[in-house]
Scaffold this active site. Structure first.
Site, PDB file in Angstrom:
ATOM      1  CB  SER A 114      28.216  37.830  36.459  1.00  0.00           C
ATOM      2  OG  SER A 114      29.321  37.340  37.179  1.00  0.00           O
ATOM      3  CG  ASP A 157      35.611  38.550  38.657  1.00  0.00           C
ATOM      4  OD1 ASP A 157      36.858  38.493  38.752  1.00  0.00           O
ATOM      5  OD2 ASP A 157      34.975  37.951  37.780  1.00  0.00           O
TER       6      ASP A 157
HETATM    7  O1  PMV Z   1      36.932  33.268  35.648  1.00  0.00           O
HETATM    8  P1  PMV Z   1      38.059  34.022  35.043  1.00  0.00           P
HETATM    9  O2  PMV Z   1      38.254  33.734  33.620  1.00  0.00           O
HETATM   10  O3  PMV Z   1      38.021  35.498  35.374  1.00  0.00           O
HETATM   11  O4  PMV Z   1      39.453  33.535  35.693  1.00  0.00           O
HETATM   12  C1  PMV Z   1      39.578  32.905  36.885  1.00  0.00           C
HETATM   13  C2  PMV Z   1      40.992  32.977  37.393  1.00  0.00           C
HETATM   14  C3  PMV Z   1      41.519  31.647  37.938  1.00  0.00           C
HETATM   15  O5  PMV Z   1      42.762  31.943  38.540  1.00  0.00           O
HETATM   16  C4  PMV Z   1      41.713  30.671  36.802  1.00  0.00           C
HETATM   17  C5  PMV Z   1      40.580  31.031  38.955  1.00  0.00           C
HETATM   18  C6  PMV Z   1      40.482  31.766  40.274  1.00  0.00           C
HETATM   19  O6  PMV Z   1      39.506  31.489  41.005  1.00  0.00           O
HETATM   20  O7  PMV Z   1      41.370  32.569  40.617  1.00  0.00           O
END
Ligand code: PMV
Length: 327
Positions: A114, A157
């Site tokens: 996303s 992300d």
């Molecule tokens: O949402 P994902 O699968 O990319 O992973 C999140 C990573 C965590 O450390 C579990 C949560 C976070 O907000 O950092």
């Protein structure tokens, strides 16, 4: 005129879950990308199509109007509509645009699909409407889209998708971009089991409430692994990187975020020659990641497929978001 923007997905190499509390996570941009083609329209709509997934439509305010496919599918487009609207507000233009979304990144698997689409959406609209946005602007406008999907995400992300490469990220400290002078190869195994990051984070929080000191020691150990893992990666010491991935996986399993599918694939990869393997992302389903030498790629891929997973070869993508005119 049409503009195509593309942006990479991501995989967490070290530090998921511990990063929620303290210490760094190490995140890789992967060479699987989302692409968005933006074109001007004669009306003032933001028209979004994800036709390879079977749906397309537009928003009037918050309201989604399906043109192809079911109305409920529109929920997954809301983030990109927000990213588009915020970008036009930022540029000070009112225009109609068509956005065609195509992606090689598996959805809801922890691989940042996303965010990659939001980043590509912002960059494509910026280039189309003459905004020449900086990467910082693209990143923060895409974060507006991410908030629609994830509440208040850490920002990992959209940052990795914008800048590419390897990011060391630490809460209250921020992001540090790293580049390597070698190209390690990873294999991602997707269990195809969707999971909620929010639920897995909550599970760790409850375990920590009941066993604070022990869980804090595990969190600190994972933080140290992330620091040492990044150093080992820089000096191309893949044996140590692999060892640290294995240890990181064991600690994540001890926090209760592994799953039977993940365990099968993690162990099968090691038996098939992986230098190291671990779950990646929130766990409970989603994906695992293995570090491999070229000679073991096919065996590891077969092992993952035999256990019901989808297997994807990935390299680190140095290239973050890019745009080009396509006619
Ligand atoms: O949402 P994902 O699968 O990319 O992973 C999140 C990573 C965590 O450390 C579990 C949560 C976070 O907000 O950092």
């Amino acid at each position: 005129m049409a503009i195509e923007a593309s942006a990479p997905g991501k995989a967490i190499l070290f530090g998921e879950h511990s990063v929620v509390y303290r210490g760094p996570a190490v995140v890789l941009a992967i060479d699987k990308r989302a692409r968005v083609v933006a074109q001007k329209r004669n009306d003032d709509r933001v028209f979004l199509d994800a036709l390879d997934l079977g749906f397309a439509g537009y928003f009037e305010g918050e309201e989604y109007h399906a043109v192809v496919g079911e109305r409920k599918r529109g929920r997954s487009l809301a983030a990109f509509n927000t990213a588009a609207v915020k970008t036009m507000e930022h540029l000070g233009v009112e225009a109609g645009v068509s956005l065609s979304i195509r992606s090689e990144i598996p959805i809801a698997a922890g691989l940042g699909s996303s965010a990659a689409v939001s980043v590509a959406t912002v960059a494509a609209i910026g280039a189309l409407l003459g905004g020449a946005l900086t990467k910082d602007e693209v990143c923060s406008l895409a974060y507006e889209g991410e908030k629609v999907v994830h509440g208040t995400p850490s920002g990992v992300d959209n940052n990795i998708s914008t800048y590419g490469g390897i990011l060391k990220f630490e809460r209250d400290v921020g992001f540090e971009k790293n580049t390597l002078d070698h190209s390690p190869v990873f294999i991602i195994g997707n269990t195809r089991r969707k999971r909620s990051t929010r639920r897995m984070v909550e599970k760790v929080r409850l375990l920590r409430n009941r066993n604070e000191q022990i869980v804090d020691n595990i969190i600190d150990a994972i933080g140290k692994i992330a620091v040492e893992g990044l150093t080992a990666l820089h000096r191309a010491d893949l044996e140590t990187v692999g060892d640290l991935m294995d240890i990181n996986h064991g600690l994540l399993a001890s926090l209760g975020v592994s799953s039977p599918d993940l365990e099968l694939m993690v162990h099968a990869s090691r038996r098939s020659g992986a230098l190291g393997s671990k779950l990646t992302g929130a766990g409970g389903g989603g994906c695992m990641i293995a570090l491999t030498e070229d000679a073991s790629i096919q065996r590891i891929q077969r092992a993952i497929r035999r256990r019901g997973g989808e297997s994807i070869i990935v390299n680190i993508s140095q290239e973050g978001v890019t745009t080009r005119e396509i006619g």
